[in-house]
Design an enzyme around this catalytic site. Structure first.
Site, PDB file in Angstrom:
ATOM      1  N   SER A  57       0.838  -1.202   0.000  1.00 56.13           N
ATOM      2  CA  SER A  57       0.000   0.000   0.000  1.00 56.13           C
ATOM      3  C   SER A  57       0.870   1.248   0.000  1.00 56.13           C
ATOM      4  O   SER A  57       2.083   1.185   0.201  1.00 56.13           O
ATOM      5  CB  SER A  57      -0.929   0.021   1.227  1.00 56.13           C
ATOM      6  OG  SER A  57      -0.190   0.192   2.416  1.00 56.13           O
TER       7      SER A  57
ATOM      8  N   ILE B  58       3.123   4.466  -0.352  1.00 58.06           N
ATOM      9  CA  ILE B  58       4.352   4.790  -1.060  1.00 58.06           C
ATOM     10  C   ILE B  58       5.064   3.535  -1.555  1.00 58.06           C
ATOM     11  O   ILE B  58       5.598   3.506  -2.664  1.00 58.06           O
ATOM     12  CB  ILE B  58       5.259   5.633  -0.139  1.00 58.06           C
ATOM     13  CG1 ILE B  58       4.651   7.031   0.034  1.00 58.06           C
ATOM     14  CG2 ILE B  58       6.683   5.731  -0.686  1.00 58.06           C
ATOM     15  CD1 ILE B  58       5.274   7.837   1.141  1.00 58.06           C
TER      16      ILE B  58
ATOM     17  N   SER C 136      11.397  10.181   7.808  1.00 60.11           N
ATOM     18  CA  SER C 136      10.398  11.246   7.920  1.00 60.11           C
ATOM     19  C   SER C 136      11.055  12.545   8.360  1.00 60.11           C
ATOM     20  O   SER C 136      11.973  12.535   9.197  1.00 60.11           O
ATOM     21  CB  SER C 136       9.329  10.857   8.946  1.00 60.11           C
ATOM     22  OG  SER C 136       8.505  11.960   9.260  1.00 60.11           O
TER      23      SER C 136
ATOM     24  N   TYR D 142       7.771   7.826  17.103  1.00 63.50           N
ATOM     25  CA  TYR D 142       8.009   7.636  15.671  1.00 63.50           C
ATOM     26  C   TYR D 142       9.121   8.570  15.193  1.00 63.50           C
ATOM     27  O   TYR D 142      10.026   8.154  14.455  1.00 63.50           O
ATOM     28  CB  TYR D 142       6.716   7.910  14.920  1.00 63.50           C
ATOM     29  CG  TYR D 142       6.780   7.755  13.417  1.00 63.50           C
ATOM     30  CD1 TYR D 142       6.704   6.497  12.830  1.00 63.50           C
ATOM     31  CD2 TYR D 142       6.878   8.866  12.587  1.00 63.50           C
ATOM     32  CE1 TYR D 142       6.737   6.348  11.450  1.00 63.50           C
ATOM     33  CE2 TYR D 142       6.916   8.731  11.211  1.00 63.50           C
ATOM     34  CZ  TYR D 142       6.843   7.471  10.649  1.00 63.50           C
ATOM     35  OH  TYR D 142       6.880   7.340   9.280  1.00 63.50           O
TER      36      TYR D 142
ATOM     37  N   LYS E 216      12.752   7.610  13.626  1.00 63.02           N
ATOM     38  CA  LYS E 216      13.205   8.119  12.332  1.00 63.02           C
ATOM     39  C   LYS E 216      14.547   8.836  12.457  1.00 63.02           C
ATOM     40  O   LYS E 216      15.368   8.779  11.534  1.00 63.02           O
ATOM     41  CB  LYS E 216      12.132   9.028  11.720  1.00 63.02           C
ATOM     42  CG  LYS E 216      10.847   8.281  11.355  1.00 63.02           C
ATOM     43  CD  LYS E 216      11.133   7.174  10.357  1.00 63.02           C
ATOM     44  CE  LYS E 216       9.932   6.327  10.029  1.00 63.02           C
ATOM     45  NZ  LYS E 216      10.204   5.301   9.012  1.00 63.02           N
TER      46      LYS E 216
ATOM     47  N   THR F  86      -1.643   8.683   2.472  1.00 61.49           N
ATOM     48  CA  THR F  86      -1.494   7.226   2.430  1.00 61.49           C
ATOM     49  C   THR F  86      -2.388   6.598   3.495  1.00 61.49           C
ATOM     50  O   THR F  86      -2.796   7.267   4.455  1.00 61.49           O
ATOM     51  CB  THR F  86      -0.039   6.817   2.723  1.00 61.49           C
ATOM     52  OG1 THR F  86       0.296   7.179   4.066  1.00 61.49           O
ATOM     53  CG2 THR F  86       0.932   7.494   1.758  1.00 61.49           C
TER      54      THR F  86
END
Length: 321
Positions: free
Chosen positions: A50, A52, A176, A203, A207, A236
């Site tokens: 799914s 990207i 990100s 998150y 990253k 997304t």
């Protein structure tokens, strides 16, 4: 300081990470970079069912590449595989079921892939998660960390023997721009001390860890080209599910998944990759700064090496069979 970082980052994001930011940046793109035939080259993409990851799989397959899809859900993976084959006209698409949050399974997968004799030219670490309430894996790791950081490390290191035997090997990590608000916290890599638990900040810390990892990999494996890339704020399924409030506020400004995947595809297929510096952070086909001005997010070489040491020890502690 966090308020300052977040404010500067959001202003930057509104200018650069939106679909308008992509349209502006794309005026300087050289479309001949994507006019390539990659028949005979093999690409592994995690989270390829799914968003990207799927967009990248389709575009690389259109150019003749063999695609190894690595997906957590077998059914969703099969549905995406059929779509990629149909859309690209390329039948050289293979599906592997793997949960990136399970380090032992990731290690086992790398061993089996190496034994299979399959070649691999490009590894794309795209799979990730943003869980907003702390969850532990069955092995006791924070699930965000296990998926985004440790799983990426094990897959990358475990597949380097295969990559080193291939022509023009590359590793790309989809990270990100949110990492710009975080400084590597070597004392609490899994954010166990973060109270209350904030999935967005965890998150971002993961990253930041990935960006440091790419810097260190280039020193370990100088014949492999490493890069990180930020897709911008793209529409997304992952963004809709993990950040519903952000999505509702920003949905009219978000990039398409195809726009988000552009730099990933560019890094994966363009010729003369070694004209680009290894270990860098890319956004819209350009190397960009890994730190905001005056944000104090840089860390010492000692801390960066310690991150790698901790990840290596975690990997070495896993069952070998």
């Amino acid at each position: 300081m966090s308020i300052f970082r977040n404010t500067v980052w959001f202003i930057k994001g509104m200018r650069e990470y939106t679909k308008n930011g992509f349209v502006s940046a794309s005026k300087s793109f050289n479309e001949k970079d994507l006019e390539v035939d990659v028949t005979g080259r093999s690409f592994m993409i995690t989270g390829a069912n799914s968003g990207i990851g799927k967009c990248a799989a389709i575009e690389i397959a259109k150019r003749g590449g063999t695609i190894h899809m690595v997906c957590r859900d077998q059914k969703r993976g099969e549905e995406a595989l059929n779509e990629i084959k149909s859309t690209s006209g390329n039948s050289n698409i293979k599906l592997h079921q793997l949960d990136m949050s399970l380090p032992s399974e990731v290690l086992k997968f790398t061993k089996n892939f190496e034994k299979s004799g399959e070649k691999l030219n490009v590894l794309i670490n795209n799979a990730g998660c943003m869980i907003n309430e702390q969850q532990l894996t069955e092995e006791g790791y924070d699930k965000n960390f296990a998926t985004n950081t440790l799983g990426t490390h094990i897959l990358t290191v475990g597949l380097t023997p295969v990559l080193l035997n291939s022509e023009d090997p590359r590793v790309i990590i989809v990270t990100s721009g949110g990492m710009l608000v975080q400084k590597l916290n070597i004392q609490d890599l899994q954010c166990f001390k973060l109270k209350p638990y904030d999935g967005t900040m965890v998150y971002a810390q993961n990253k930041r860890q990935q960006v440091v990892m790419a810097e260190q990999y280039k020193n370990r494996y100088p014949t492999i080209h490493f890069s990180c890339m930020h897709p911008g704020w793209a529409d997304t399924p992952a963004v809709r599910s993990a950040m519903p409030d952000f999505y509702e506020k920003m949905k009219d400004r978000l990039r398409t998944a195809e726009q988000g995947a552009d730099t990933l595809i560019w890094l994966a297929v363009r010729s003369n990759i070694h004209q680009l510096p290894s270990g860098e952070f890319f956004q819209d086909r350009q190397v960009v700064n890994k730190h905001l001005p005056l944000a104090w997010t840089k860390t010492s070489d000692t801390d960066n090496l310690e991150l790698m040491s901790v990840l290596d020890k975690m990997m070495q502690a896993l069952p070998k069979d």
